[in-house]
Design a protein around this motif. Structure first.
Motif, PDB file in Angstrom:
ATOM      1  N   GLN A  23       0.906  -1.163   0.076  1.00 55.05           N
ATOM      2  CA  GLN A  23       0.070  -0.018  -0.026  1.00 55.05           C
ATOM      3  C   GLN A  23       0.835   1.257  -0.171  1.00 55.05           C
ATOM      4  O   GLN A  23       1.521   1.492   0.843  1.00 55.05           O
ATOM      5  N   GLY A  24       0.857   1.959  -1.206  1.00 51.68           N
ATOM      6  CA  GLY A  24       1.728   3.326  -1.120  1.00 51.68           C
ATOM      7  C   GLY A  24       0.789   4.301  -0.590  1.00 51.68           C
ATOM      8  O   GLY A  24      -0.233   4.263  -0.093  1.00 51.68           O
ATOM      9  N   ASN A  25       1.550   5.381  -0.540  1.00 55.59           N
ATOM     10  CA  ASN A  25       0.714   6.806  -0.064  1.00 55.59           C
ATOM     11  C   ASN A  25       0.701   7.773  -1.034  1.00 55.59           C
ATOM     12  O   ASN A  25       1.935   8.001  -1.813  1.00 55.59           O
ATOM     13  N   ASP A  26      -0.338   8.347  -1.275  1.00 58.21           N
ATOM     14  CA  ASP A  26      -0.425   9.394  -2.602  1.00 58.21           C
ATOM     15  C   ASP A  26      -1.269  10.422  -1.797  1.00 58.21           C
ATOM     16  O   ASP A  26      -2.338  10.666  -1.759  1.00 58.21           O
ATOM     17  N   TYR A  27      -0.348  11.400  -1.463  1.00 58.71           N
ATOM     18  CA  TYR A  27      -1.005  12.672  -0.831  1.00 58.71           C
ATOM     19  C   TYR A  27      -1.452  13.748  -1.871  1.00 58.71           C
ATOM     20  O   TYR A  27      -0.322  14.122  -2.501  1.00 58.71           O
ATOM     21  N   ILE A  28      -2.509  14.096  -1.989  1.00 58.00           N
ATOM     22  CA  ILE A  28      -2.843  15.398  -3.182  1.00 58.00           C
ATOM     23  C   ILE A  28      -3.654  16.257  -2.218  1.00 58.00           C
ATOM     24  O   ILE A  28      -4.474  16.026  -1.504  1.00 58.00           O
ATOM     25  N   LYS A  35      -6.482  26.131  -8.504  1.00 56.60           N
ATOM     26  CA  LYS A  35      -5.744  26.031  -9.823  1.00 56.60           C
ATOM     27  C   LYS A  35      -4.633  24.859 -10.145  1.00 56.60           C
ATOM     28  O   LYS A  35      -4.364  24.355 -11.246  1.00 56.60           O
ATOM     29  N   HIS A  36      -4.238  24.275  -8.881  1.00 55.39           N
ATOM     30  CA  HIS A  36      -3.367  23.359  -8.784  1.00 55.39           C
ATOM     31  C   HIS A  36      -3.449  22.199  -7.647  1.00 55.39           C
ATOM     32  O   HIS A  36      -3.850  22.819  -6.746  1.00 55.39           O
ATOM     33  N   VAL A  61       0.156  19.574 -10.668  1.00 52.79           N
ATOM     34  CA  VAL A  61      -0.981  19.365 -11.807  1.00 52.79           C
ATOM     35  C   VAL A  61      -1.716  20.502 -11.968  1.00 52.79           C
ATOM     36  O   VAL A  61      -2.421  21.063 -11.101  1.00 52.79           O
ATOM     37  N   ASP A  62      -1.723  20.950 -13.340  1.00 53.88           N
ATOM     38  CA  ASP A  62      -2.821  22.189 -13.326  1.00 53.88           C
ATOM     39  C   ASP A  62      -4.324  21.538 -13.402  1.00 53.88           C
ATOM     40  O   ASP A  62      -4.439  20.438 -14.168  1.00 53.88           O
ATOM     41  N   VAL A  63      -5.180  22.045 -12.900  1.00 56.99           N
ATOM     42  CA  VAL A  63      -6.627  21.670 -12.685  1.00 56.99           C
ATOM     43  C   VAL A  63      -7.334  22.228 -13.925  1.00 56.99           C
ATOM     44  O   VAL A  63      -7.585  23.456 -14.022  1.00 56.99           O
ATOM     45  N   THR A  64      -7.453  21.520 -14.855  1.00 60.44           N
ATOM     46  CA  THR A  64      -8.229  21.596 -16.049  1.00 60.44           C
ATOM     47  C   THR A  64      -9.728  21.409 -15.950  1.00 60.44           C
ATOM     48  O   THR A  64     -10.083  20.621 -15.030  1.00 60.44           O
ATOM     49  N   PRO A  81      -3.977  15.149 -22.449  1.00 52.10           N
ATOM     50  CA  PRO A  81      -2.766  15.360 -23.044  1.00 52.10           C
ATOM     51  C   PRO A  81      -1.741  15.372 -21.971  1.00 52.10           C
ATOM     52  O   PRO A  81      -1.917  15.861 -20.695  1.00 52.10           O
ATOM     53  N   PHE A  82      -0.388  15.186 -22.501  1.00 55.67           N
ATOM     54  CA  PHE A  82       0.597  15.337 -21.605  1.00 55.67           C
ATOM     55  C   PHE A  82       0.802  16.891 -21.543  1.00 55.67           C
ATOM     56  O   PHE A  82       0.476  17.644 -22.516  1.00 55.67           O
ATOM     57  N   GLY A  83       1.342  17.531 -20.535  1.00 51.54           N
ATOM     58  CA  GLY A  83       1.823  18.917 -20.387  1.00 51.54           C
ATOM     59  C   GLY A  83       1.072  19.660 -19.461  1.00 51.54           C
ATOM     60  O   GLY A  83       1.305  20.799 -19.181  1.00 51.54           O
ATOM     61  N   ASN A  84       0.252  19.009 -18.306  1.00 49.86           N
ATOM     62  CA  ASN A  84      -0.365  19.813 -17.368  1.00 49.86           C
ATOM     63  C   ASN A  84       0.021  19.045 -16.051  1.00 49.86           C
ATOM     64  O   ASN A  84      -0.714  19.604 -15.084  1.00 49.86           O
ATOM     65  N   SER A  85       0.747  18.032 -16.148  1.00 52.79           N
ATOM     66  CA  SER A  85       1.171  17.478 -14.843  1.00 52.79           C
ATOM     67  C   SER A  85       2.521  17.248 -14.951  1.00 52.79           C
ATOM     68  O   SER A  85       3.187  16.446 -15.611  1.00 52.79           O
TER      69      SER A  85
END
Length: 132
Positions: A23-28, A35-36, A61-64, A81-85
């Motif tokens: 189990q990894g940890n993914d804090y967001i 906006k991010h 990460v840009d919130v699109t 698309p790639f380019g926002n993260s």
């Protein structure tokens, strides 16, 4: 990070092929202006030759509108698309074969793959920063 695979390009050395275990940890968390997203993820990779490698990455990460729809469950199947993260990665291991990963500067660009009714997939293309 609860599942996933890691596979290097064919010419990369040391060749890396494995999957996340445990189990990894993914804090967001979201910036106050919304906006991010800020990422801080931790996981362990088990390679096909039974080595273990700890991975940590931080990123932005840009919130699109597309990402908002995916995360809110309002999206149809889509691939962003790639380019926002973008992330910065570090590796730790006791395995001599993979020790060189600890000394690199690693960056990645990510995107989201969403199929309605399935978990969202985040895919990264990782590069080692070098100079010539």
């Amino acid at each position: 990070m609860i599942s996933g695979t890691v596979k290097s390009e064919g010419s990369f050395s040391p060749a890396l092929n494995g999957e996340f275990i445990g189990q990894g940890n993914d804090y967001i968390y979201v910036d106050p202006d919304g906006k991010h997203l800020r990422l801080n993820a931790h996981g362990v990779i088990k390679t096909t030759d039974d080595a273990t490698i700890y991975l940590n990455y931080t990123g932005v990460v840009d919130v699109t509108p597309e990402l908002t729809a995916i995360l809110g469950g309002q999206s149809e199947s889509t691939v962003t698309p790639f380019g926002n993260s973008f992330t910065h990665m570090t590796f730790e291991t006791g395995e001599e074969k993979y020790a060189s990963l600890e000394n690199g500067v690693w960056v990645a660009a990510g995107h989201f793959i969403y199929e309605k009714g399935s978990p969202t997939i985040v895919e990264y293309k990782v590069s080692k920063v070098t100079h010539k």
